[in-house]
Structures are given as structure tokens and as C-alpha cells.
Design an enzyme around this catalytic site. Structure first.
Site, PDB file in Angstrom:
ATOM      1  N   HIS A  12      -1.033   4.432   8.222  1.00 27.47           N
ATOM      2  CA  HIS A  12      -1.712   5.213   7.183  1.00 27.47           C
ATOM      3  C   HIS A  12      -2.476   4.291   6.222  1.00 27.47           C
ATOM      4  O   HIS A  12      -3.648   4.527   5.904  1.00 27.47           O
ATOM      5  CB  HIS A  12      -0.659   6.047   6.428  1.00 27.47           C
ATOM      6  CG  HIS A  12      -1.189   6.877   5.305  1.00 27.47           C
ATOM      7  ND1 HIS A  12      -1.213   8.259   5.350  1.00 27.47           N
ATOM      8  CD2 HIS A  12      -1.711   6.538   4.101  1.00 27.47           C
ATOM      9  CE1 HIS A  12      -1.737   8.727   4.218  1.00 27.47           C
ATOM     10  NE2 HIS A  12      -2.047   7.697   3.444  1.00 27.47           N
ATOM     11  N   GLU A  13      -1.812   3.203   5.795  1.00 29.51           N
ATOM     12  CA  GLU A  13      -2.442   2.302   4.816  1.00 29.51           C
ATOM     13  C   GLU A  13      -3.583   1.504   5.445  1.00 29.51           C
ATOM     14  O   GLU A  13      -4.627   1.302   4.815  1.00 29.51           O
ATOM     15  CB  GLU A  13      -1.400   1.366   4.200  1.00 29.51           C
ATOM     16  CG  GLU A  13      -0.287   2.055   3.417  1.00 29.51           C
ATOM     17  CD  GLU A  13      -0.780   3.091   2.423  1.00 29.51           C
ATOM     18  OE1 GLU A  13      -1.862   2.909   1.828  1.00 29.51           O
ATOM     19  OE2 GLU A  13      -0.089   4.114   2.236  1.00 29.51           O
ATOM     20  N   HIS A  67      -6.638   3.488   5.470  1.00 31.75           N
ATOM     21  CA  HIS A  67      -7.312   3.486   4.164  1.00 31.75           C
ATOM     22  C   HIS A  67      -8.263   2.295   4.031  1.00 31.75           C
ATOM     23  O   HIS A  67      -9.364   2.413   3.490  1.00 31.75           O
ATOM     24  CB  HIS A  67      -6.285   3.369   3.030  1.00 31.75           C
ATOM     25  CG  HIS A  67      -5.757   4.669   2.511  1.00 31.75           C
ATOM     26  ND1 HIS A  67      -6.564   5.632   1.956  1.00 31.75           N
ATOM     27  CD2 HIS A  67      -4.492   5.154   2.419  1.00 31.75           C
ATOM     28  CE1 HIS A  67      -5.809   6.658   1.563  1.00 31.75           C
ATOM     29  NE2 HIS A  67      -4.546   6.404   1.839  1.00 31.75           N
ATOM     30  N   GLY A 121       3.369   3.694   0.052  1.00 32.83           N
ATOM     31  CA  GLY A 121       2.326   2.700   0.260  1.00 32.83           C
ATOM     32  C   GLY A 121       1.135   2.995  -0.628  1.00 32.83           C
ATOM     33  O   GLY A 121       0.968   4.130  -1.101  1.00 32.83           O
ATOM     34  N   CYS A 155      -0.180  11.724   0.874  1.00 34.69           N
ATOM     35  CA  CYS A 155      -1.019  10.620   0.402  1.00 34.69           C
ATOM     36  C   CYS A 155      -1.182  10.770  -1.101  1.00 34.69           C
ATOM     37  O   CYS A 155      -1.447  11.875  -1.584  1.00 34.69           O
ATOM     38  CB  CYS A 155      -2.377  10.677   1.102  1.00 34.69           C
ATOM     39  SG  CYS A 155      -3.512   9.378   0.590  1.00 34.69           S
ATOM     40  N   LEU A 156      -1.051   9.668  -1.826  1.00 39.35           N
ATOM     41  CA  LEU A 156      -1.163   9.738  -3.285  1.00 39.35           C
ATOM     42  C   LEU A 156      -2.560  10.164  -3.734  1.00 39.35           C
ATOM     43  O   LEU A 156      -2.722  10.632  -4.853  1.00 39.35           O
ATOM     44  CB  LEU A 156      -0.796   8.381  -3.917  1.00 39.35           C
ATOM     45  CG  LEU A 156       0.673   7.952  -3.770  1.00 39.35           C
ATOM     46  CD1 LEU A 156       0.867   6.551  -4.341  1.00 39.35           C
ATOM     47  CD2 LEU A 156       1.611   8.937  -4.444  1.00 39.35           C
ATOM     48  N   GLN A 161      -7.374   2.935  -3.168  1.00 37.97           N
ATOM     49  CA  GLN A 161      -6.781   3.994  -3.992  1.00 37.97           C
ATOM     50  C   GLN A 161      -6.702   3.625  -5.475  1.00 37.97           C
ATOM     51  O   GLN A 161      -6.389   4.479  -6.300  1.00 37.97           O
ATOM     52  CB  GLN A 161      -5.388   4.352  -3.470  1.00 37.97           C
ATOM     53  CG  GLN A 161      -5.440   5.027  -2.096  1.00 37.97           C
ATOM     54  CD  GLN A 161      -4.063   5.365  -1.592  1.00 37.97           C
ATOM     55  OE1 GLN A 161      -3.360   4.496  -1.091  1.00 37.97           O
ATOM     56  NE2 GLN A 161      -3.657   6.616  -1.747  1.00 37.97           N
TER      57      GLN A 161
HETATM   58 ZN    ZN Z   1      -2.868   7.502   1.585  1.00 44.61          ZN
END
Ligand code: ZN
Length: 183
Positions: A149-150, A153, A45, A107-108, A50
């Protein structure tokens, strides 16, 4: 176009996204870029924050993760999640089950950091898609975790906020180096 992924320490990751009220060419381009960036990074995701945009917009794709199953229901009927990937979710709103489960998460925006995070087992997602059509589904497994999670964000919440204090202490120096741009 592949965009640079924002790393922990950048204040945009703490910025609550504005609602997307109109899907114009800029939004369509942003979504195309986010999908490309997520695929290139091998992520499940990616949230608009991000890639540097504080918007209520995220993309999810669980189809490449065979070892971490997902379940999905539309109108109460179970469907194959892979038939619905990638998901583009505008202004998502979640309803969480009371039941929770613990699972590994990364997480990226936090390279090489992972930790066990407690999440609701099941989630109901309401959003709109790029055509302005309502999207509604229920999910369990990785898809449920990714949606939570997304959506976090989009509200400026990061997975480290949901880590146990012990996990956060053990990652402390790594997080400091990340935030200082030293990793
Ligand atoms: Zn993340």
C-alpha cells in the site's frame, strides 16, 4: 511536529516520488514528523506524499495491531516484526509473490473509507534506512499489505485504483465529496 495529512483530491497523492539520494537534516526531520503524524493518527503506514512531499520515503509500524498479524523474515530467518518497528524505508523496491489474498484496507488520506483489496500474499522489500544501510526483508500478513500500500503511494497509486469496480461504484459519492473537500 505533527503534519497535516493530505486528503484524496490533492494532486500530490498522484505524484511519483523522487528518489532520496542524500539523507540530510531536512529528511531526518521529515521522517521524525511522519512517525509522529502516523502514531497520532493511529495509522499502520504513512507515505511522504501524504504529508505533501513527493519522495520515495515511507514509514510503517504494525506493532499496534494485534488483531491483524504480520510475519517477517530477515536473511530467511523468521523474526518478530515488533522488534523491527517502526520501519523507515527509503527508495523501497518490492518483489511480489504470485499468490494473492484479499483483505480489508483503509488509508489515512481517505477518512472513513475501507474496502477489500487483493494484494500479493508475500513480498520481498529492498530499501535503505536513514543511515544509508540496506534493508531487506520478506513479509506476510499486515506488514506485506502495508508495504504494498505504501510503496504504491510513492508511485502515485492509490488503493481505490485496486478496488473492484463494484466497490468503487458503491463508494463513488463518498469519494467525490472527499475530493471536493466536503468531508
Ligand atoms: Zn494510504
Amino acid at each position: 511536529m505533527i503534519r497535516e495529512i493530505v486528503i484524496y483530491g490533492d494532486p500530490i497523492l498522484r505524484t511519483k516520488g523522487r528518489k532520496v539520494t542524500e539523507v540530510n537534516d531536512d529528511i531526518r526531520q521529515l521522517v521524525a514528523d511522519m512517525l509522529e503524524t502516523m502514531q497520532e493518527a493511529g495509522g499502520v503506514g504513512l507515505a511522504a506524499q501524504q504529508v505533501g512531499e513527493a519522495l520515495q520515503l515511507t514509514v510503517i509500524d504494525v506493532s499496534q495491531t494485534e488483531n491483524r498479524p504480520s510475519r517477517m523474515w530477515i536473511n530467511g530467518e523468521e523474526v518478530d516484526p515488533n522488534d523491527h518497528m517502526p520501519l523507515v524505508l527509503l527508495n523501497p523496491e518490492l518483489t511480489l509473490s504470485r499468490e494473492t489474498e484479499i483483505g480489508p484496507e483503509g488509508c489515512l488520506s481517505f477518512p472513513e473509507v475501507s474496502a477489500d483489496i487483493t494484494r500479493a500474499t508475500r513480498v520481498t522489500v529492498k530499501a535503505t534506512d536513514l543511515e544509508g544501510k540496506p534493508v531487506e526483508f520478506e513479509a506476510e500478513g499486515l506488514l506485506s499489505r502495508a508495504a504494498q500500500h505504501e510503496t504504491d503511494h510513492l508511485n502515485g497509486i492509490l488503493f481505490i485504483d485496486r478496488m473492484s469496480s463494484a466497490a468503487k461504484v458503491s463508494l463513488g459519492s463518498k469519494l467525490k465529496r472527499l475530493a471536493a473537500g466536503e468531508v
